[in-house]
Design a protein around this motif. Structure first.
Motif, PDB file in Angstrom:
ATOM      1  N   ARG A 178       9.809   0.475 -11.855  1.00 16.28           N
ATOM      2  CA  ARG A 178       9.527   0.688 -13.050  1.00 16.28           C
ATOM      3  C   ARG A 178      10.802   1.034 -14.083  1.00 16.28           C
ATOM      4  O   ARG A 178      11.214   2.160 -13.159  1.00 16.28           O
ATOM      5  N   GLU A 179      11.159   0.731 -14.825  1.00 13.24           N
ATOM      6  CA  GLU A 179      12.503   1.113 -15.726  1.00 13.24           C
ATOM      7  C   GLU A 179      13.880   1.294 -14.857  1.00 13.24           C
ATOM      8  O   GLU A 179      14.326   2.088 -14.950  1.00 13.24           O
ATOM      9  N   GLY A 180      13.623   0.269 -14.080  1.00 14.48           N
ATOM     10  CA  GLY A 180      14.890   0.265 -13.062  1.00 14.48           C
ATOM     11  C   GLY A 180      14.998   1.187 -12.021  1.00 14.48           C
ATOM     12  O   GLY A 180      16.108   1.368 -11.623  1.00 14.48           O
ATOM     13  N   ARG A 181      14.160   1.844 -11.818  1.00 10.97           N
ATOM     14  CA  ARG A 181      13.916   2.647 -10.514  1.00 10.97           C
ATOM     15  C   ARG A 181      12.394   2.400  -9.737  1.00 10.97           C
ATOM     16  O   ARG A 181      11.715   1.822 -10.221  1.00 10.97           O
ATOM     17  N   ALA A 182      12.812   2.842  -8.369  1.00 16.93           N
ATOM     18  CA  ALA A 182      11.651   2.675  -7.597  1.00 16.93           C
ATOM     19  C   ALA A 182      10.600   4.095  -7.664  1.00 16.93           C
ATOM     20  O   ALA A 182      11.361   5.269  -7.976  1.00 16.93           O
ATOM     21  N   GLU A 183       9.474   3.847  -8.097  1.00 20.37           N
ATOM     22  CA  GLU A 183       8.538   4.961  -8.020  1.00 20.37           C
ATOM     23  C   GLU A 183       7.505   5.023  -7.028  1.00 20.37           C
ATOM     24  O   GLU A 183       6.786   3.943  -6.576  1.00 20.37           O
ATOM     25  N   HIS A 184       7.472   6.061  -6.199  1.00 20.92           N
ATOM     26  CA  HIS A 184       6.552   6.151  -4.976  1.00 20.92           C
ATOM     27  C   HIS A 184       5.388   6.784  -5.409  1.00 20.92           C
ATOM     28  O   HIS A 184       5.217   7.784  -5.937  1.00 20.92           O
ATOM     29  N   VAL A 185       4.185   6.089  -5.255  1.00 21.05           N
ATOM     30  CA  VAL A 185       2.976   6.488  -5.900  1.00 21.05           C
ATOM     31  C   VAL A 185       1.908   6.591  -4.608  1.00 21.05           C
ATOM     32  O   VAL A 185       2.057   5.834  -3.583  1.00 21.05           O
ATOM     33  N   VAL A 186       1.291   7.806  -4.574  1.00 27.40           N
ATOM     34  CA  VAL A 186       0.220   7.866  -3.723  1.00 27.40           C
ATOM     35  C   VAL A 186      -0.960   8.125  -4.442  1.00 27.40           C
ATOM     36  O   VAL A 186      -1.177   8.806  -5.340  1.00 27.40           O
ATOM     37  N   ILE A 187      -1.905   7.382  -3.794  1.00 28.74           N
ATOM     38  CA  ILE A 187      -3.426   7.499  -4.484  1.00 28.74           C
ATOM     39  C   ILE A 187      -4.471   7.744  -3.471  1.00 28.74           C
ATOM     40  O   ILE A 187      -4.454   7.200  -2.332  1.00 28.74           O
TER      41      ILE A 187
END
Length: 97
Positions: free
Chosen positions: A25-34
């Motif tokens: 997202r927006e050129g970066r990796a986002e680590h999502v925990v749900i």
């Protein structure tokens, strides 16, 4: 931390029902925990020289994960063969020595 197998194993016990995914997202990796059951989520991403966290829901999901991993690191990052999993009526408990 998220690249280390044992750290991820320890983190999973802090949030046992959570799922992790990585999004670009927006050129970066986002680590999502749900954690759907807990209605909680956290997003961790690198912003320049620092890591940032956003989280929401009734549980502070990332705080729980980070707290468990920090304790594991403070104890010398014991390997999986030095860990014990206890399962009982009160749930699961991961310890190490």
């Amino acid at each position: 931390m998220l690249d280390d197998w044992t750290a991820r194993f320890v983190a999973q016990f802090a949030a046992p029902r959570a799922q992790r995914l990585t999004l670009e997202r927006e050129g970066r990796a986002e680590h999502v925990v749900i954690d759907v059951d807990a209605e909680a989520w956290a997003v961790v991403f690198h912003d320049g020289a620092r890591w940032l966290v956003r989280q929401g829901g009734p549980a502070r999901l990332w705080d729980e994960i980070a707290g468990r991993v920090v304790r594991w690191k403070a104890d010398g990052c014991p390997s999986a063969d030095r860990m014990w999993l206890r399962v009982g009526p009160e749930g699961q408990r991961l310890t190490w020595g």
